[in-house]
Enzyme design. Structure first.
Site, short mmCIF file in Angstrom:
data_model
loop_
_atom_site.label_atom_id
_atom_site.label_comp_id
_atom_site.label_asym_id
_atom_site.label_seq_id
_atom_site.Cartn_x
_atom_site.Cartn_y
_atom_site.Cartn_z
N ASP A 125 0.85 -1.19 0.00
CA ASP A 125 0.00 0.00 0.00
C ASP A 125 0.89 1.25 0.00
OD1 ASP A 125 -1.74 2.11 0.83
OD2 ASP A 125 -3.09 0.60 1.69
N THR A 132 -4.82 13.58 -14.16
CA THR A 132 -6.06 13.64 -14.94
C THR A 132 -6.37 15.07 -15.38
OG1 THR A 132 -8.46 13.45 -14.66
CG2 THR A 132 -7.21 13.73 -12.67
N ASP A 133 -7.16 15.18 -16.44
CA ASP A 133 -7.60 16.51 -16.88
C ASP A 133 -8.64 17.10 -15.92
OD1 ASP A 133 -9.76 14.85 -17.50
OD2 ASP A 133 -10.07 15.65 -19.52
N GLU A 134 -9.18 16.26 -15.00
CA GLU A 134 -10.25 16.75 -14.12
C GLU A 134 -9.75 17.81 -13.13
OE1 GLU A 134 -13.00 13.75 -12.79
OE2 GLU A 134 -12.51 12.45 -14.47
N LEU A 166 -18.36 4.67 -16.95
CA LEU A 166 -19.50 4.69 -17.87
C LEU A 166 -19.52 3.52 -18.88
CD1 LEU A 166 -22.02 6.36 -18.89
CD2 LEU A 166 -20.47 7.36 -20.55
N TYR A 195 -12.43 13.64 -5.83
CA TYR A 195 -11.42 12.94 -6.63
C TYR A 195 -10.48 13.94 -7.29
CZ TYR A 195 -9.37 10.79 -10.80
OH TYR A 195 -8.49 10.41 -11.79
N ASN A 245 -22.47 12.47 -23.43
CA ASN A 245 -22.73 11.14 -22.88
C ASN A 245 -23.86 10.42 -23.62
OD1 ASN A 245 -20.77 11.56 -20.97
ND2 ASN A 245 -22.19 12.11 -19.33
N ASP A 248 -28.94 13.49 -11.09
CA ASP A 248 -27.60 13.89 -11.52
C ASP A 248 -26.55 13.66 -10.42
OD1 ASP A 248 -25.76 14.85 -13.29
OD2 ASP A 248 -26.73 16.79 -13.60
N ARG A 249 -25.31 13.55 -10.85
CA ARG A 249 -24.17 13.49 -9.92
C ARG A 249 -23.98 14.89 -9.31
NH1 ARG A 249 -18.62 11.92 -12.82
NH2 ARG A 249 -19.17 9.77 -12.33
N ASN A 300 -10.23 7.70 -20.23
CA ASN A 300 -9.77 6.51 -20.95
C ASN A 300 -10.89 5.49 -21.04
OD1 ASN A 300 -6.27 5.89 -20.31
ND2 ASN A 300 -7.29 7.85 -20.35
N GLU A 344 -7.14 6.10 -5.93
CA GLU A 344 -8.59 5.91 -5.97
C GLU A 344 -9.04 6.75 -7.16
OE1 GLU A 344 -10.56 3.99 -4.30
OE2 GLU A 344 -9.16 3.26 -2.81
N LYS A 396 -6.43 14.69 -6.71
CA LYS A 396 -5.42 14.58 -7.77
C LYS A 396 -4.70 15.92 -7.95
CE LYS A 396 -4.52 11.56 -10.16
NZ LYS A 396 -3.59 10.39 -10.05
P1 NAD Z 1 -7.96 2.05 -11.42
O1 NAD Z 1 -8.90 2.43 -10.31
O2 NAD Z 1 -8.42 1.10 -12.47
O3 NAD Z 1 -6.64 1.41 -10.79
C1 NAD Z 1 -6.02 1.94 -9.66
C2 NAD Z 1 -5.02 0.90 -9.15
O4 NAD Z 1 -4.37 1.47 -8.00
C3 NAD Z 1 -5.66 -0.41 -8.71
O5 NAD Z 1 -4.91 -1.50 -9.19
C4 NAD Z 1 -5.60 -0.35 -7.20
O6 NAD Z 1 -5.50 -1.63 -6.58
C5 NAD Z 1 -4.35 0.49 -6.97
N1 NAD Z 1 -4.37 1.19 -5.68
C6 NAD Z 1 -5.39 1.92 -5.16
N2 NAD Z 1 -5.05 2.39 -3.93
C7 NAD Z 1 -3.79 1.93 -3.70
C8 NAD Z 1 -2.88 2.09 -2.62
N3 NAD Z 1 -3.23 2.78 -1.51
N4 NAD Z 1 -1.66 1.52 -2.70
C9 NAD Z 1 -1.31 0.81 -3.82
N5 NAD Z 1 -2.13 0.61 -4.85
C10 NAD Z 1 -3.35 1.17 -4.80
O7 NAD Z 1 -7.48 3.43 -12.02
P2 NAD Z 1 -7.10 3.81 -13.52
O8 NAD Z 1 -8.33 4.22 -14.24
O9 NAD Z 1 -6.23 2.75 -14.08
O10 NAD Z 1 -6.24 5.14 -13.26
C11 NAD Z 1 -4.83 5.05 -13.02
C12 NAD Z 1 -4.28 6.46 -12.84
O11 NAD Z 1 -4.55 7.24 -14.00
C13 NAD Z 1 -4.90 7.21 -11.66
O12 NAD Z 1 -3.88 7.93 -11.03
C14 NAD Z 1 -5.92 8.14 -12.30
O13 NAD Z 1 -6.09 9.30 -11.54
C15 NAD Z 1 -5.24 8.42 -13.63
N6 NAD Z 1 -6.15 8.74 -14.75
C16 NAD Z 1 -7.22 7.93 -15.04
C17 NAD Z 1 -8.04 8.24 -16.13
C18 NAD Z 1 -9.20 7.34 -16.50
O14 NAD Z 1 -9.99 7.71 -17.40
N7 NAD Z 1 -9.37 6.18 -15.91
C19 NAD Z 1 -7.79 9.38 -16.90
C20 NAD Z 1 -6.69 10.18 -16.57
C21 NAD Z 1 -5.87 9.85 -15.50
P1 TYD Z 2 -17.13 8.28 -15.54
O1 TYD Z 2 -16.88 7.10 -16.43
O2 TYD Z 2 -17.48 8.04 -14.11
O3 TYD Z 2 -15.86 9.24 -15.69
P2 TYD Z 2 -15.65 10.76 -15.15
O4 TYD Z 2 -16.70 11.09 -14.16
O5 TYD Z 2 -14.30 10.67 -14.52
O6 TYD Z 2 -15.70 11.63 -16.37
O7 TYD Z 2 -18.32 9.13 -16.18
C1 TYD Z 2 -18.26 9.61 -17.52
C2 TYD Z 2 -19.49 10.44 -17.75
O8 TYD Z 2 -20.65 9.58 -17.69
C3 TYD Z 2 -19.72 11.50 -16.67
O9 TYD Z 2 -20.29 12.67 -17.26
C4 TYD Z 2 -20.75 10.87 -15.74
C5 TYD Z 2 -21.56 10.00 -16.68
N1 TYD Z 2 -22.13 8.77 -16.05
C6 TYD Z 2 -23.50 8.51 -16.17
O10 TYD Z 2 -24.26 9.26 -16.79
N2 TYD Z 2 -23.99 7.38 -15.58
C7 TYD Z 2 -23.20 6.53 -14.87
O11 TYD Z 2 -23.70 5.51 -14.33
C8 TYD Z 2 -21.79 6.80 -14.78
C9 TYD Z 2 -20.87 5.89 -14.03
C10 TYD Z 2 -21.30 7.94 -15.40
#
Ligand code: NAD
Ligand code: TYD
Length: 348
Positions: free
Chosen positions: A60, A131-133, A196, A156, A255, A286-287, A186, A85, A160
């Site tokens: 961890d 992330t771009d967020e 989603l 979140y 979406n 909505d979220r 991604n 996370e 970040k």
């Molecule tokens: P994911 O949730 O699929 O994977 C996260 C991984 O981190 C998991 O394998 C989990 O077990 C591990 N992890 C979580 N907490 C941990 C801890 N305390 N110690 C060690 N390992 C731990 O996430 P993802 O979608 O693969 O994203 C990976 C990275 O890319 C993140 O930093 C995220 O912010 C960034 N990112 C994600 C996206 C996206 O669209 N998914 C876009 C841009 C950036």
């Molecule tokens: P998500 O995949 O959670 O990525 P992020 O919030 O990081 O962009 O969501 C993508 C978009 O889809 C976001 O605008 C929220 C929307 N969404 C739904 O409408 N329904 C859902 O159940 C989820 C998970 C996301």
């Protein structure tokens, strides 16, 4: 031989990065450190787990003693940090878990790296994957640039953003050599079905409602995960210290339009009548704090490092669906147990 620590390598993006590095660079030893939370899954890496240049470390990033021990033992020359996370909805329910892993965990890694190498930074690099967020929400026009001010809206994205700031602060204060990339949404194989696209694929397979938040007019910029892994490889090797690189798909979708395309492709692949899956679309509450629009200006990484996406959205989506259709066991394994409790609490 370089020793590279990749954190979060059992997760969605991390597993694609680990695979690419292990296969492409036999002279690097890749240490994949992952806590195996609900999002981590070693099945994602079965194809490379017995390679000689690969070691899995179960731990961890918030465990300071453990992290210091492995840095001393393995003398990592560089870190590619993805562990986090990562799901916005979970951050709304449990923000402290996000602060702990994303902020404190990143600081513990930075500190271990600083203590190990002191000022001896030659050939060393800390690569923080973000992330771009962090930039907040766009209106209907404009793009996120590397110089856009940080303005995060969810726990979140705030966590970040904070971790990005700590990486910069370690660079400014201690001279730690770092590079950061901020990527858009991604999609692809092995994404956990809370996000989603895989959530909706799984629901269509099970004839369950497709819960579209709000009016569905929120916009995201989607990038195929393999193209993100290729960009990470480039930034790791060619990116300049202290720089940020935005990575995006030049691929904005509302979406609701994306969900309709997904429904059409699923109907075709499952041999169902056109319009069957669209009937599952259900508009739900909505979220909170939902960001209207994300869109990336990826011209810097394009011009300076020569990167651009290689896969069109239609191709990438089709390949992604095919993967889930031929890996129903994977999907069933990750959606049993705690996933059911998460789903009930999130979607009532
Ligand atoms: P994911 O949730 O699929 O994977 C996260 C991984 O981190 C998991 O394998 C989990 O077990 C591990 N992890 C979580 N907490 C941990 C801890 N305390 N110690 C060690 N390992 C731990 O996430 P993802 O979608 O693969 O994203 C990976 C990275 O890319 C993140 O930093 C995220 O912010 C960034 N990112 C994600 C996206 C996206 O669209 N998914 C876009 C841009 C950036
Ligand atoms: P998500 O995949 O959670 O990525 P992020 O919030 O990081 O962009 O969501 C993508 C978009 O889809 C976001 O605008 C929220 C929307 N969404 C739904 O409408 N329904 C859902 O159940 C989820 C998970 C996301």
């Amino acid at each position: 031989m370089k020793n590279i620590l990749i954190t979060g390598g059992a997760g969605f993006i991390g597993s694609h990065v680990v695979r690419l590095f292990v296969n492409k660079y036999p002279d690097y030893h890749i240490y994949n450190l992952d806590a195996l939370t609900y999002a981590g899954n070693l099945e994602n890496l079965i194809d490379i787990e017995s390679k000689e240049n690969y070691t899995f470390l179960h731990g961890d990033i918030t465990d300071e003693v453990y992290i210091n021990t492995i840095f001393t033992k393995y003398q990592f020359d560089s870190v590619v940090h993805l562990a986090a996370e990562s799901h916005v909805d979970r951050s709304i329910t449990d923000p402290l878990a996000f602060a702990k892993t994303n902020i404190l965990g990143t600081m513990i890694l930075l500190n271990a790296f600083k203590v190990l190498w002191k000022d001896n930074w030659e050939g060393k690099r800390f690569y923080h994957v973000s992330t771009d967020e962090v930039y907040g929400s766009l209106g209907t026009t404009g793009l996120f640039e590397e110089t856009t001010s940080y303005d995060p809206n969810s726990p979140y994205s705030a966590s970040k953003a904070s971790s990005d700031h700590f990486v910069r602060a370690y660079g400014e204060t201690y001279g730690l050599p770092y590079v950061i990339s901020n990527c858009s949404n991604n999609y692809g194989q092995q994404q956990f079905p809370e996000k989603l696209i895989p959530l909706f694929i799984n629901n269509i397979l099970n004839d369950k409602a497709l819960p579209v938040y709000g009016d569905g007019n929120y916009t995201r910029d989607w990038l195929y995960v393999v193209d993100h892994a290729i960009a990470i490889d480039l930034v790791y090797h060619k990116g300049l210290n202290t720089e940020t690189y935005n990575i995006g798909g030049f691929n904005e979708w509302k979406n609701i339009d994306l969900v309709k395309l997904l429904c059409q492709q699923m109907d075709q692949k499952l041999g169902r009548a056109a319009g069957t899956s669209e009937k599952l679309i259900t508009y739900v509450k909505d979220r909170p704090g939902h960001d209207l629009r994300y869109a990336i200006d990826a011209s810097k990484i394009n011009k300076e490092l020569g990167w651009s996406p290689t896969v069109t959205f239609e191709e990438g989506l089709s390949e992604t669906i095919d993967w889930y259709l031929s890996n129903e066991d994977w999907l069933n394994n990750v959606t049993s147990g705690n996933y059911q409790n998460y789903y009930k609490a999130q979607y009532k």
